[in-house]
Design a protein around this motif. Structure first.
Motif, PDB file in Angstrom:
ATOM      1  N   PRO A   1       0.701  -1.287   0.208  1.00  0.00           N
ATOM      2  CA  PRO A   1      -0.281   0.248  -0.020  1.00  0.00           C
ATOM      3  C   PRO A   1       0.931   0.776   0.024  1.00  0.00           C
ATOM      4  O   PRO A   1       1.684   1.341   0.458  1.00  0.00           O
ATOM      5  CB  PRO A   1      -1.002  -0.369   1.169  1.00  0.00           C
ATOM      6  CG  PRO A   1      -0.573  -1.534   1.893  1.00  0.00           C
ATOM      7  CD  PRO A   1       0.167  -2.206   1.403  1.00  0.00           C
TER       8      PRO A   1
ATOM      9  N   SER B   1     -10.653   5.715  -3.890  1.00  0.00           N
ATOM     10  CA  SER B   1     -11.375   5.306  -2.950  1.00  0.00           C
ATOM     11  C   SER B   1      -9.726   3.765  -1.635  1.00  0.00           C
ATOM     12  O   SER B   1      -9.602   4.011  -3.226  1.00  0.00           O
ATOM     13  CB  SER B   1     -12.712   4.465  -1.914  1.00  0.00           C
ATOM     14  OG  SER B   1     -13.072   4.088  -3.307  1.00  0.00           O
ATOM     15  N   ARG B   2     -10.110   2.910  -1.018  1.00  0.00           N
ATOM     16  CA  ARG B   2      -9.300   2.378  -1.048  1.00  0.00           C
ATOM     17  C   ARG B   2      -9.666   1.021  -1.052  1.00  0.00           C
ATOM     18  O   ARG B   2     -11.498   0.797  -0.929  1.00  0.00           O
ATOM     19  CB  ARG B   2      -8.786   2.008   0.276  1.00  0.00           C
ATOM     20  CG  ARG B   2      -7.923   3.506   0.620  1.00  0.00           C
ATOM     21  CD  ARG B   2      -6.729   2.730   0.562  1.00  0.00           C
ATOM     22  NE  ARG B   2      -5.791   2.913   1.128  1.00  0.00           N
ATOM     23  CZ  ARG B   2      -4.189   3.707   0.364  1.00  0.00           C
ATOM     24  NH1 ARG B   2      -3.698   2.570  -0.158  1.00  0.00           N
ATOM     25  NH2 ARG B   2      -2.858   3.851   0.828  1.00  0.00           N
TER      26      ARG B   2
ATOM     27  N   GLY C   1      -3.200  -1.963  -3.679  1.00  0.00           N
ATOM     28  CA  GLY C   1      -2.224  -0.904  -2.663  1.00  0.00           C
ATOM     29  C   GLY C   1      -2.303   0.512  -3.700  1.00  0.00           C
ATOM     30  O   GLY C   1      -2.031   1.123  -2.388  1.00  0.00           O
TER      31      GLY C   1
ATOM     32  N   PRO D   1      -7.331  11.333  -1.066  1.00  0.00           N
ATOM     33  CA  PRO D   1      -8.560  10.366  -0.270  1.00  0.00           C
ATOM     34  C   PRO D   1      -9.525  11.166   0.128  1.00  0.00           C
ATOM     35  O   PRO D   1     -11.353  10.394   0.750  1.00  0.00           O
ATOM     36  CB  PRO D   1      -7.814  10.774   1.622  1.00  0.00           C
ATOM     37  CG  PRO D   1      -5.996  10.589   1.171  1.00  0.00           C
ATOM     38  CD  PRO D   1      -6.206  10.945   0.153  1.00  0.00           C
TER      39      PRO D   1
ATOM     40  N   ARG E   1       0.582   5.374   0.015  1.00  0.00           N
ATOM     41  CA  ARG E   1      -0.382   6.999  -0.077  1.00  0.00           C
ATOM     42  C   ARG E   1       0.270   7.837  -1.628  1.00  0.00           C
ATOM     43  O   ARG E   1      -0.418   8.723  -1.940  1.00  0.00           O
ATOM     44  CB  ARG E   1      -0.286   7.400   0.861  1.00  0.00           C
ATOM     45  CG  ARG E   1       1.504   8.773   0.910  1.00  0.00           C
ATOM     46  CD  ARG E   1       1.584   9.437   2.361  1.00  0.00           C
ATOM     47  NE  ARG E   1       2.209  10.421   2.517  1.00  0.00           N
ATOM     48  CZ  ARG E   1       2.752  11.241   2.487  1.00  0.00           C
ATOM     49  NH1 ARG E   1       1.233  12.321   2.246  1.00  0.00           N
ATOM     50  NH2 ARG E   1       3.652  12.182   2.258  1.00  0.00           N
TER      51      ARG E   1
ATOM     52  N   ARG F   1      -5.107   4.194  -3.826  1.00  0.00           N
ATOM     53  CA  ARG F   1      -5.798   4.543  -4.622  1.00  0.00           C
ATOM     54  C   ARG F   1      -7.040   4.341  -5.530  1.00  0.00           C
ATOM     55  O   ARG F   1      -5.986   4.817  -6.224  1.00  0.00           O
ATOM     56  CB  ARG F   1      -6.083   6.537  -3.894  1.00  0.00           C
ATOM     57  CG  ARG F   1      -5.884   6.764  -2.525  1.00  0.00           C
ATOM     58  CD  ARG F   1      -6.673   6.523  -1.661  1.00  0.00           C
ATOM     59  NE  ARG F   1      -6.188   7.058  -0.091  1.00  0.00           N
ATOM     60  CZ  ARG F   1      -6.574   6.732   0.756  1.00  0.00           C
ATOM     61  NH1 ARG F   1      -8.144   6.290   0.933  1.00  0.00           N
ATOM     62  NH2 ARG F   1      -6.677   7.087   2.134  1.00  0.00           N
ATOM     63  N   GLN F   2      -8.067   4.068  -5.633  1.00  0.00           N
ATOM     64  CA  GLN F   2      -8.654   4.112  -6.776  1.00  0.00           C
ATOM     65  C   GLN F   2     -10.152   5.260  -6.720  1.00  0.00           C
ATOM     66  O   GLN F   2     -10.825   4.572  -6.210  1.00  0.00           O
ATOM     67  CB  GLN F   2      -8.803   1.827  -6.593  1.00  0.00           C
ATOM     68  CG  GLN F   2     -10.010   1.807  -7.918  1.00  0.00           C
ATOM     69  CD  GLN F   2      -8.844   1.376  -8.525  1.00  0.00           C
ATOM     70  OE1 GLN F   2      -8.011   0.809  -8.951  1.00  0.00           O
ATOM     71  NE2 GLN F   2      -9.520   1.960 -10.170  1.00  0.00           N
TER      72      GLN F   2
END
Length: 374
Positions: free
Chosen positions: A130, A340-341, A346, A326, A132, A348-349
């Motif tokens: 994952p 979002s997750r 892993g 986010p 950020r 942000r999608q």
């Protein structure tokens, strides 16, 4: 090892006096063995997005500049380009079409602390852990290819063959299809195009009595010879040929295959009816490309729309820009984009862009028919 990168292809709106440009590094396949048509459409969308962002005032009065590097579908070359662009001071990285290349770029973006918005690659495991720093516009392969499997089931196909080449992307696709089809009474048989000629593939299709062949292979070779062989075999007259990865989307497919290239379903990430923004951008892309824009061109435009929103709301600092994923949202050509997750992914999608299964109309191969909507 020194990896060559393209240092010539730079698209810029220019700098206003006293106002240095905000630079975005764009990674695009523009030469073979990369999928050049996809790269050209992706770049057209990116460039149009930059032009419109600058026409509307840029980033707090500063022009947006696109610094383009050709990946040629080479992960090492792309990773080297990401390092170079980071050294040049780009605020963010954008683009890429090939999943294995985007995976390499995402790893470098994570290591370097540079925001990366992946435009068009769909491999679920875009990163090994994952992060950020990375977000993605395209739907994950597991999402889109499950929809394609549902289309096959709905059309009555249970015995499926897949023509494959060695690749993490193709292997992942086989796994998604098998996981979706097998519990519902389907079977998936793999045919290795490295070991079988197109004629030998036809023999296997006849022997196994399959009703659909999916092309999980590169274009033009071996996809084009395979289609020609199947279309010319009278024993396979009722066989469905499918290409979930989207090879028939581009004009080169129709130019090479003619009528043989019609009625080959594939995945396309567009809404059934365009929004006013989508229609306007589609017209501009059509003028820029000289042909009908693919969904990849819209992904390019939406990439810049998102990044312009990021930079206007969070500034050009890399760490602050990454805070947008986010909670930020931007209106794109294909809907409102919010990240979002998603379990198992892993980065942000955007969950999810619109997904269609379409093909080229046999009566008019320049026109697409929507067969299924996910």
């Amino acid at each position: 090892m020194d990896i060559p990168v393209n240092t010539q292809s730079t698209s810029s709106a220019g700098e206003r006096p006293g106002r240095p440009a905000v630079r975005i590094g764009a990674l695009v396949p523009l030469t073979r063995p990369g999928w050049v048509e996809a790269g050209r459409h992706l770049l057209a969308g990116l460039e149009l997005g930059v032009r419109e962002a600058n026409d509307s005032g840029g980033i707090a009065g500063r022009p947006l500049e696109l610094v383009v590097r050709d990946t040629a579908a080479d992960p090492l070359r792309a990773a080297a380009a990401a390092d170079e662009l980071a050294g040049l001071g780009v605020t963010a990285l954008a683009g890429e079409y090939h999943s294995v290349v985007a995976h390499a770029v995402a790893a470098r973006a994570d290591a370097l602390g540079v925001p990366y918005l992946c435009s068009s690659a769909v491999l679920d495991e875009l990163t090994d852990r994952p992060t950020r720093w990375v977000a993605r516009l395209a739907p994950a392969q597991s999402h889109g290819w499950r929809i394609f499997a549902d289309f096959l089931l709905g059309a009555g196909h249970r015995r499926i063959a897949v023509a494959t080449q060695p690749s993490v992307y193709w292997s992942s696709g086989v796994r998604v299809l098998r996981d979706r089809l097998t519990p519902r009474g389907g079977t998936v048989m793999e045919l290795d195009t490295g070991a079988l000629t197109p004629d030998a593939v036809c023999e296997r299709l006849v022997e196994q009595r399959v009703s659909a062949l999916l092309l999980l292979v590169g274009h033009p070779d071996p996809a084009v010879p395979l289609v020609r062989s199947v279309r010319r075999d009278p024993r396979l007259a009722g066989l469905l040929i499918g290409a979930p990865a989207g090879q028939p989307e581009f004009s080169g497919w129709a130019a090479e295959l003619g009528d043989d290239g019609s009625a080959v379903p594939f995945l396309r990430y567009l809404p059934e009816q365009p929004s006013p923004l989508g229609a306007r951008v589609g017209t501009a892309l059509r003028e820029r490309l000289g042909e009908e824009p693919s969904f990849v061109a819209f992904e390019g435009y939406d990439t810049i729309a998102v990044l312009a929103g990021v930079l206007r709301s969070h500034g050009a600092d890399r760490a602050r820009a990454a805070e947008f994923w986010p909670d930020g949202a931007v209106e794109g050509t294909r809907g409102r984009i919010r990240f979002s997750r998603v379990p198992g992914i892993g980065v942000r999608q955007w969950a999810w862009p619109p997904v269609q299964v379409v093909d080229r109309d046999p009566a008019r191969p320049d026109r697409f028919r929507v067969l299924y909507t996910g």
